[in-house]
Motif scaffolding. Structure first.
Motif, PDB file in Angstrom:
ATOM      1  N   ALA A 186       0.823  -1.203   0.000  1.00  0.00           N
ATOM      2  CA  ALA A 186       0.000   0.000   0.000  1.00  0.00           C
ATOM      3  C   ALA A 186       0.861   1.258   0.000  1.00  0.00           C
ATOM      4  O   ALA A 186       1.971   1.277   0.547  1.00  0.00           O
ATOM      5  CB  ALA A 186      -0.921   0.001   1.220  1.00  0.00           C
ATOM      6  N   ASP A 187       0.304   2.315  -0.612  1.00  0.00           N
ATOM      7  CA  ASP A 187       0.983   3.612  -0.634  1.00  0.00           C
ATOM      8  C   ASP A 187       0.993   4.255   0.746  1.00  0.00           C
ATOM      9  O   ASP A 187       1.917   4.988   1.092  1.00  0.00           O
ATOM     10  CB  ASP A 187       0.270   4.568  -1.612  1.00  0.00           C
ATOM     11  N   VAL A 188      -0.070   4.012   1.503  1.00  0.00           N
ATOM     12  CA  VAL A 188      -0.206   4.567   2.848  1.00  0.00           C
ATOM     13  C   VAL A 188      -0.483   3.405   3.789  1.00  0.00           C
ATOM     14  O   VAL A 188      -1.382   2.604   3.548  1.00  0.00           O
ATOM     15  CB  VAL A 188      -1.366   5.593   2.916  1.00  0.00           C
ATOM     16  N   VAL A 189       0.297   3.309   4.860  1.00  0.00           N
ATOM     17  CA  VAL A 189       0.104   2.260   5.863  1.00  0.00           C
ATOM     18  C   VAL A 189      -0.220   2.937   7.189  1.00  0.00           C
ATOM     19  O   VAL A 189       0.494   3.848   7.624  1.00  0.00           O
ATOM     20  CB  VAL A 189       1.364   1.375   6.018  1.00  0.00           C
ATOM     21  N   VAL A 190      -1.306   2.489   7.803  1.00  0.00           N
ATOM     22  CA  VAL A 190      -1.755   3.055   9.072  1.00  0.00           C
ATOM     23  C   VAL A 190      -1.718   1.971  10.140  1.00  0.00           C
ATOM     24  O   VAL A 190      -2.133   0.837   9.907  1.00  0.00           O
ATOM     25  CB  VAL A 190      -3.188   3.620   8.952  1.00  0.00           C
ATOM     26  N   ASN A 191      -1.218   2.351  11.298  1.00  0.00           N
ATOM     27  CA  ASN A 191      -1.297   1.513  12.489  1.00  0.00           C
ATOM     28  C   ASN A 191      -2.074   2.321  13.515  1.00  0.00           C
ATOM     29  O   ASN A 191      -1.773   3.499  13.715  1.00  0.00           O
ATOM     30  CB  ASN A 191       0.098   1.171  13.019  1.00  0.00           C
ATOM     31  N   ASP A 192      -3.064   1.725  14.161  1.00  0.00           N
ATOM     32  CA  ASP A 192      -3.869   2.491  15.120  1.00  0.00           C
ATOM     33  C   ASP A 192      -3.940   1.845  16.500  1.00  0.00           C
ATOM     34  O   ASP A 192      -4.858   2.112  17.268  1.00  0.00           O
ATOM     35  CB  ASP A 192      -5.278   2.744  14.573  1.00  0.00           C
ATOM     36  N   ASP A 193      -2.935   1.022  16.825  1.00  0.00           N
ATOM     37  CA  ASP A 193      -2.992   0.388  18.147  1.00  0.00           C
ATOM     38  C   ASP A 193      -1.635   0.310  18.847  1.00  0.00           C
ATOM     39  O   ASP A 193      -1.423  -0.555  19.690  1.00  0.00           O
ATOM     40  CB  ASP A 193      -3.656  -0.986  18.062  1.00  0.00           C
ATOM     41  N   LEU A 194      -0.736   1.226  18.550  1.00  0.00           N
ATOM     42  CA  LEU A 194       0.556   1.285  19.236  1.00  0.00           C
ATOM     43  C   LEU A 194       0.345   1.776  20.666  1.00  0.00           C
ATOM     44  O   LEU A 194      -0.306   2.794  20.887  1.00  0.00           O
ATOM     45  CB  LEU A 194       1.498   2.230  18.484  1.00  0.00           C
ATOM     46  N   ARG A 195       0.894   1.040  21.631  1.00  0.00           N
ATOM     47  CA  ARG A 195       0.794   1.427  23.042  1.00  0.00           C
ATOM     48  C   ARG A 195       2.134   1.341  23.767  1.00  0.00           C
ATOM     49  O   ARG A 195       2.367   2.042  24.721  1.00  0.00           O
ATOM     50  CB  ARG A 195      -0.211   0.530  23.769  1.00  0.00           C
ATOM     51  N   ASP A 196       2.980   0.433  23.327  1.00  0.00           N
ATOM     52  CA  ASP A 196       4.223   0.137  24.038  1.00  0.00           C
ATOM     53  C   ASP A 196       5.361   1.052  23.572  1.00  0.00           C
ATOM     54  O   ASP A 196       5.763   0.985  22.420  1.00  0.00           O
ATOM     55  CB  ASP A 196       4.612  -1.327  23.801  1.00  0.00           C
ATOM     56  N   PRO A 197       5.889   1.896  24.479  1.00  0.00           N
ATOM     57  CA  PRO A 197       6.981   2.791  24.083  1.00  0.00           C
ATOM     58  C   PRO A 197       8.355   2.121  24.089  1.00  0.00           C
ATOM     59  O   PRO A 197       9.292   2.641  23.484  1.00  0.00           O
ATOM     60  CB  PRO A 197       6.931   3.893  25.152  1.00  0.00           C
TER      61      PRO A 197
END
Length: 191
Positions: free
Chosen positions: A106-117
Motif C-alpha cells: 500500500a501507498d499509505v500504511v496506518v497503524n492504530d494500536d501502538l501502546r508500548d513505548p
C-alpha cells in the motif's frame, strides 16, 4: 504519489501510527486517513500490532463457549495476552507486525494500536512511522466507550503512552468534520 524516495529513487510508503487513549478516535482517524488516500488515488492498508491478540481473544472466547460480537474488545483479556507474549519474548508482537508490514504494498500504511513505548514504538520509528496522537476530553471518551459494547475495559496498556513522542497532536473532542479537516491538513503535509 508524492513522498520520500529511498536510495534507489523509489517512492516509500507513507507510514502513520495513530496513538491515544481508548475512545479518543484512533479507529475513526485511521478510517479518515483511508478516505483521504482514496481521494488521492492511493492505496491504504491498516496493519495492527495487536492482530495476534485479536486472534487469541477469538480463540479464548470460542474455547469458553461465548460469542464475541464482531469488533468487540475484551481489554482485560487483551492486556493479559499481551503481557504473556511480552514475558515470553518482548519483540513477539512487533516481529509479527513487521512480517505483515513487509507483505503490504500500500501507498499509505496506518497503524492504530501502538501502546508500548519500549519495544514496539522504537521498532515502528525505525521503520519510518510518523506518530499522530489523537486526544479527547474524558467526558467525550467515556460517551464513545459507552456505545462500543466491549466486554471489559482497561487502561493499563496505555499507562506509558506519554513516553511515545508524537509528531503531531490533534484534539478530537469536537465535531467529526473539524477533526476530518485537521487530520486532512496533517496528512497532506506528510505527503
Amino acid at each position: 504519489m508524492t513522498g520520500r524516495q529511498d536510495i534507489h529513487g523509489e517512492i516509500e510508503a507513507m507510514r502513520i501510527s495513530i496513538i491515544g487513549l481508548a475512545g479518543c478516535g484512533k479507529s475513526t482517524s485511521a478510517a479518515l486517513v483511508k478516505e483521504f488516500a482514496d481521494e488521492l488515488g492511493l492505496t491504504c492498508a491498516t496493519v495492527k500490532l495487536a492482530k495476534p491478540l485479536y486472534d487469541l481473544q477469538t480463540q479464548v472466547y470460542r474455547a469458553a463457549g461465548v460469542d464475541l460480537p464482531a469488533g468487540a474488545q475484551d481489554q482485560v483479556l487483551m492486556e493479559a495476552l499481551a503481557d504473556a507474549m511480552r514475558r515470553i519474548r518482548p519483540e513477539s508482537l512487533a516481529d509479527d507486525f513487521l512480517v505483515r508490514l513487509a507483505a503490504t504494498e500500500a501507498d499509505v500504511v496506518v497503524n492504530d494500536d501502538l501502546r508500548d513505548p519500549f519495544v514496539d514504538a522504537r521498532i515502528l520509528r525505525a521503520n519510518v512511522f510518523r506518530v499522530l496522537r489523537v486526544t479527547a476530553t474524558p467526558e467525550v471518551r467515556e460517551k464513545r466507550l459507552a456505545g462500543r459494547g466491549d466486554p471489559s475495559r482497561a487502561d493499563r496498556s496505555t499507562g506509558n503512552l506519554d513516553l511515545i513522542e508524537p509528531d503531531v497532536v490533534l484534539d478530537n473532542s469536537g465535531r467529526l468534520e473539524e477533526h476530518r479537516e485537521a487530520l486532512r491538513r496533517v496528512v497532506r503535509s506528510w505527503l
